[in-house]
Design a protein around this motif. Structure first.
Motif, mmCIF file in Angstrom:
data_model
loop_
_atom_site.group_PDB
_atom_site.id
_atom_site.type_symbol
_atom_site.label_atom_id
_atom_site.label_comp_id
_atom_site.label_asym_id
_atom_site.label_seq_id
_atom_site.Cartn_x
_atom_site.Cartn_y
_atom_site.Cartn_z
ATOM 1 N N ARG B 8 -86.810 -69.974 26.538
ATOM 2 C CA ARG B 8 -85.434 -70.130 26.096
ATOM 3 C C ARG B 8 -84.504 -69.684 27.214
ATOM 4 O O ARG B 8 -84.789 -68.715 27.923
ATOM 5 C CB ARG B 8 -85.210 -69.279 24.844
ATOM 6 C CG ARG B 8 -83.899 -69.513 24.143
ATOM 7 C CD ARG B 8 -83.980 -69.034 22.692
ATOM 8 N NE ARG B 8 -84.200 -67.589 22.589
ATOM 9 C CZ ARG B 8 -83.232 -66.689 22.734
ATOM 10 N NH1 ARG B 8 -81.986 -67.053 22.989
ATOM 11 N NH2 ARG B 8 -83.497 -65.397 22.635
ATOM 12 N N ARG B 36 -77.064 -72.879 24.669
ATOM 13 C CA ARG B 36 -78.528 -72.798 24.789
ATOM 14 C C ARG B 36 -79.012 -74.015 25.582
ATOM 15 O O ARG B 36 -79.037 -75.131 25.099
ATOM 16 C CB ARG B 36 -79.154 -72.761 23.392
ATOM 17 C CG ARG B 36 -80.657 -72.604 23.455
ATOM 18 C CD ARG B 36 -81.172 -71.863 22.249
ATOM 19 N NE ARG B 36 -80.655 -70.501 22.187
ATOM 20 C CZ ARG B 36 -80.866 -69.679 21.184
ATOM 21 N NH1 ARG B 36 -81.562 -70.076 20.141
ATOM 22 N NH2 ARG B 36 -80.382 -68.462 21.205
ATOM 23 N N ASP B 39 -84.462 -74.527 24.672
ATOM 24 C CA ASP B 39 -84.580 -73.982 23.320
ATOM 25 C C ASP B 39 -86.032 -73.933 22.861
ATOM 26 O O ASP B 39 -86.496 -74.795 22.126
ATOM 27 C CB ASP B 39 -83.742 -74.854 22.375
ATOM 28 C CG ASP B 39 -83.558 -74.192 21.024
ATOM 29 O OD1 ASP B 39 -84.017 -73.056 20.857
ATOM 30 O OD2 ASP B 39 -82.962 -74.832 20.138
#
Lengths: 264, 328
Positions: B8, B36, B39
């Motif tokens: 991540r 983000r 992910d």
């Protein structure tokens, strides 16, 4: 180590690729030498001594400071620095190789410095002294000049590296770097030799790193440093170099943790 | 071997207030948005594999490659390459990998190419004899010999990219990370690069991870494709399987010897209609090609026909747009 010597060599060659820039640079340095020297000569007027300096000491000092200004990176290299590399994303390419970011930058500063020492300092110093008919002071202390120059180049390299490292957080480091330029110029002795400052300001200068990057080697070259003042100057340079390198490493490590490289 | 587990990466992006008063507020207050970029993706790449890493712009390809090459620190998850953690063991890790970022250069802009190569030789401590042999080999394969004395700033994009590839391989790494190496290249330059990469992988067993959004790169080079979108892994497997799994639709172009039939079977979708021509899309699971052709020829004499599988670009574009279809 050999890799870093090669970085220095490439940086030297990069400077040498632009001949016109060198000649215009010499002209600019010479112009500022004349202004500084003439202002100080006017300031002396009919006096023969001020702050322990004679008029020819002042001319000599500014000949030395303008001749060494580029060697000691009195102004930063706006094109090739860690901030520009972060901003352009080029830092990604740097980090993907087994090279230390800080020492690579420092190696480039030394490459630049060596180039300016050959291509600019000699011409400027000789030209400026010839114009005023002053002989360069040749004293045994000059043997310590190479050491002082190496320390000064490293100190100034570390100062600019830290200033440009602001780019790890804000991308554009122009503001903070400009602020450092002003402080560096005034407290490093580019505008006025530190001996002319009031005592309180001189203490400030002695406490901060900027004189280590300019005033100390220039004063040594031009015969204004000897004995305990010289010993203090060199020790001051060494201590500040150690502190700045340590500071640069801490800042770099923190910066790398939050590095963002945009756009591919 | 590359092992990525639940990777991540979040970026904190400053959000500026708008307008005149907003500009003043920006002086004293900064707001941040967390974006983000990657992910929770996981995958493993074995030595010698040639893997296409595909996704649209902003999918997280470059971020992942930068984490794998030790440039960026992941927010969470784990990454090991040949047992090393790229960010933590950056210096050791980068000794054995080659990297090309298509939009950056590792060459010194103002100096002849050969100077950068000499520098790289010292960076990787390549012995002189090995360096000469490797440089000669790469110069020949990538046709960069005549460019060695040219300053980098005077090279065309195609020339520069060939020089970049040679630079990335001078130390004979076992692993090559490429981020959009064919971006902006003309057909000839693209082909030179592709032929070279295929040979490096086949003959020297170099592991290659090729990030691209040009699927023709992948079709030509990569037996395996990892597809990511909005930071998440969408597909990991052979390229052909994606066609079988997601590209079930066929396209049928038919020219008739009279007016094209007005009606069509329910399961067939009309793409294009001319007075004597139809372009149709259908799923072989619902109606076979033979049945559809028979159905059409019952209604009008067929002059000519072609059946196409959808191009991989369309399949992938569909996946980007609509997400994964359920498996057939």
């Amino acid at each position: 180590m050999r890799a870093y010597l090669h970085f220095a060599r490439c940086s030297f060659q990069r400077r040498a690729a632009y001949r016109l820039a060198n000649w215009t640079g010499i002209a600019v340095n010479f112009f500022f030498f004349l202004i500084h020297a003439q202002v100080l000569v006017a300031f002396f007027g009919t006096r023969t001594l001020a702050a322990g300096w004679r008029p020819e000491d002042a001319v000599l000092y500014f000949a030395g400071s303008e001749a060494l200004l580029m060697v000691l990176a009195g102004f930063p290299d706006w094109e090739n620095n860690v901030g520009a590399r972060i901003r352009s994303g080029q830092v990604a390419s740097d980090l993907a190789r087994p090279v230390d970011l800080f020492y690579r930058d420092l190696a480039e500063r030394f490459g630049n410095a060596f180039y300016y020492l050959l291509a600019r300092t000699t011409v400027l110093y000789a030209g400026a002294l010839a114009l005023y008919g002053i002989a360069p002071p040749l004293r045994p202390e000059l043997l310590l000049l190479p050491l002082s120059l190496v320390l000064a180049i490293a100190v100034s390299g570390a100062i600019w590296y830290i200033a440009f490292s602001v780019s790890f957080w804000t991308e554009n480091a122009t503001g903070p770097v400009s602020a450092v330029i002003w402080v560096h110029t005034v407290l490093g002795g580019v505008v006025v030799p530190l001996d002319f400052y009031p005592d309180a300001l001189r203490w400030v200068c002695d406490a901060l790193p900027f004189r280590a990057a300019l005033y100390t080697p220039v004063a040594l070259l031009t015969g204004k440093l000897s004995g305990s003042a010289l010993a203090f100057g060199l020790a001051h340079q060494a201590v500040w170099l150690a502190l700045l390198v340590a500071g640069a490493r801490v800042i770099e490590a923190r910066g790398l943790r939050r590095l963002v490289v945009h756009g591919g | 071997m590359i092992e990525v587990v639940a990777l991540r990466k979040d970026y904190r992006i400053a959000v500026h207030h708008r307008g005149f008063w907003g500009a003043l507020r920006n002086l004293v207050e900064t707001r941040y948005n967390v974006v983000r970029a990657v992910d929770g993706i996981s995958f493993t790449i074995e030595p010698g594999e040639f893997v296409g890493f595909v996704g649209p712009n902003g999918a997280g390809k470059s971020t992942t490659i930068k984490i794998l090459t030790g440039v960026l620190e992941p927010t969470d998850g784990s990454v090991t390459v040949n047992g090393l953690v790229p960010r933590r063991d950056r210096i050791e890790h980068t000794r054995d990998i080659g990297v090309v970022f298509g939009q950056r250069t590792q060459l010194w802009w103002d100096l002849p190419v050969t100077e950068s190569y000499d520098l790289l030789r010292h960076i990787y401590s390549v012995p002189e004899a090995e360096y000469r042999a490797q440089r000669e080999r790469l110069c020949e394969l990538l046709e960069v010999g005549p460019l060695l004395d040219t300053p980098v700033r005077k090279l065309s994009l195609g020339q520069r990219m060939r020089c970049e590839l040679a630079a990335a391989l001078l130390h004979a790494p076992t692993m090559l990370f490429l981020d959009e190496p064919t971006i902006g290249l003309d057909v000839v330059a693209k082909e030179t690069v592709r032929t070279f990469l295929a040979a490096e992988n086949r003959e020297r067993g170099t592991t290659v991870l090729l990030a691209t959004h040009d699927l023709s790169d992948v079709e030509r080079l990569c037996p395996r494709m990892i597809l990511i979108d909005r930071g998440a892994l969408v597909y990991d497997g052979p390229l052909e399987a994606i066609r079988r799994r997601f590209g079930a639709e066929r396209e049928l172009r038919v020219d008739f010897e009279g007016a094209a039939p007005a009606e069509l079977p329910d399961s067939v979708e009309e793409q294009e209609r001319g007075p004597e021509r139809l372009v149709l899309r259908f799923r072989p699971g619902e109606i076979s090609s033979a049945k559809l052709i028979a159905w059409l020829s019952d209604r009008q004499t067929i002059a000519d026909l072609e059946i196409h599988e959808p191009p991989i670009e369309r399949i992938v574009a569909e996946i980007y747009r609509r997400g994964l279809p359920p498996p057939e």
